[in-house]
Write an enzyme that holds these catalytic residues in place. Structure first.
Site, mmCIF file in Angstrom:
data_model
loop_
_atom_site.group_PDB
_atom_site.id
_atom_site.type_symbol
_atom_site.label_atom_id
_atom_site.label_comp_id
_atom_site.label_asym_id
_atom_site.label_seq_id
_atom_site.Cartn_x
_atom_site.Cartn_y
_atom_site.Cartn_z
ATOM 1 N N SER A 140 4.988 -1.401 3.952
ATOM 2 C CA SER A 140 5.527 -2.101 2.779
ATOM 3 C C SER A 140 7.016 -2.321 2.984
ATOM 4 O O SER A 140 7.696 -1.492 3.606
ATOM 5 C CB SER A 140 5.306 -1.276 1.503
ATOM 6 N N TYR A 153 6.634 6.975 -2.504
ATOM 7 C CA TYR A 153 5.851 5.867 -1.939
ATOM 8 C C TYR A 153 6.629 5.189 -0.821
ATOM 9 O O TYR A 153 6.096 4.951 0.269
ATOM 10 C CB TYR A 153 5.514 4.858 -3.034
#
Length: 260
Positions: A140, A153
Site C-alpha cells: 500500500s 497498518y
C-alpha cells in the site's frame, strides 16, 4: 508449448484477489483460490470455469490460524504446477494507535506480515531451484506515508515493500520475479471490515483499474508498481536518494553534526 503455470491467490473471495482470479483465468492459467469464504470462492470459481475452461481449486483457509497457514504453505512447497503466488490477503485497522487493542494489532500483523512471509518462504526455494516463478505482494502507498496516521497498518505495508525489494535482490538473479504492488485507496470491502466511517472515506480507485494497472507492471517485470502515482519520476527520485545514502552507511565515525 509448455503449460502456463498455475496461480495461487490469497484473499481471493472478493476485491483485488477476485479480480486477479478473473484476469489470470482469462489468460488461461489454472488457479488455486485461498480465503475464508469458500461459498463466495466457489461461486467465483464456477463462473470462471464456465467462461474460461480453466481448472480451479478452492481452499478455505484463515491465514491467521497456524494449521490453515501451514496447509497453504505446504501446497506451495509441494505443488510444482504453481508458478505464481499472489500474496493479496490483508486487513485494515481503523482508529488511532493508542486506541487500538493489542489483540487487534497482533491479528493485523499475523495476516499482513506473518502470512506473507510464510507463504513467500514456502515457495521461494522451489522457484529458485527451478529458475522461474513470480511472487506478487500487495502492499500500500500507506507504507510510504506515516502522515496518513494509519500507524500499524502502514508499518505492515512498509514491511511488505521492504520484503519484496529484498526478495527481488536475492531471487532476481536466480530467475524469480518479485513485484510489490502499492495501491492507494481502492474500492474494496477492507473499509467495512476495518470499521472505517463511510462518510470519511477518501476518493477510491476501482478494483478492476487497480488490478489491470498492476498486471501491466507485472508484464513489464517492474519491481514496484504504484498505479495511482502519475509521475513515475518521483519514485525514481525517491529510489535515487535512498541509494545515494548507502555508501554513507559504511562510515565508522559519527557525522560531524553529532559531534560536541
Amino acid at each position: 508449448m509448455p503449460a502456463l503455470p498455475s496461480v495461487l491467490i490469497t484473499g481471493a473471495s472478493s476485491g483485488i484477489g477476485a479480480v486477479y482470479a478473473d484476469r489470470f483465468a482469462r489468460r488461461g492459467h489454472d488457479l488455486v483460490l485461498v480465503a475464508r469464504d469458500d461459498q463466495r470462492m466457489e461461486a467465483l470459481a464456477a463462473t470462471l470455469r464456465a467462461e474460461t475452461g480453466v481448472s480451479i481449486d478452492v481452499v478455505k483457509a484463515d491465514l491467521t490460524q497456524a494449521p490453515d497457514l501451514n496447509a497453504v504453505a505446504g501446497r506451495l512447497r509441494e505443488d510444482d504446477t504453481i508458478g505464481v503466488l499472489i500474496n493479496n490477503a490483508g486487513a485494515g485497522l481503523s482508529g488511532q494507535f493508542a486506541d487500538q487493542s493489542s489483540a487487534a494489532q497482533q491479528n493485523l500483523i499475523a495476516l499482513n506480515v506473518s502470512a506473507v512471509v510464510e507463504l513467500a518462504n514456502a515457495v521461494a526455494p522451489r522457484f529458485a531451484k527451478a529458475g522461474s516463478g513470480a511472487i506478487v505482494n500487495i502492499g500500500s502507498v500507506v507504507g510510504l506515508a506515516p502522515e496518513f496516521g494509519l500507524t500499524t497498518y502502514g508499518a505492515t505495508k512498509a514491511f511488505v515493500l521492504f520484503l519484496s525489494q529484498g526478495l527481488a535482490f536475492e531471487l532476481g538473479p536466480k530467475g524469480v520475479y518479485v513485484q510489490a504492488v502499492l495501491p492507494s485507496g481502492t474500492r474494496t470491502e477492507i473499509w467495512d471490515r476495518s470499521g472505517a466511517d463511510p462518510a470519511n472515506l477518501p476518493p477510491l480507485m476501482e478494483v478492476a483499474d487497480l488490478v489491470d494497472a498492476a498486471l501491466v507492471g507485472f508484464d513489464r517485470r517492474e519491481p514496484v508498481t504504484i498505479p495511482p502515482l502519475q509521475d513515475a519520476g518521483l519514485w525514481d527520485a525517491f529510489q535515487g536518494a535512498r541509494q545515494a545514502m548507502l555508501p554513507g552507511f559504511a562510515a565508522t565515525v559519527p557525522a560531524d553534526r553529532y559531534r560536541g
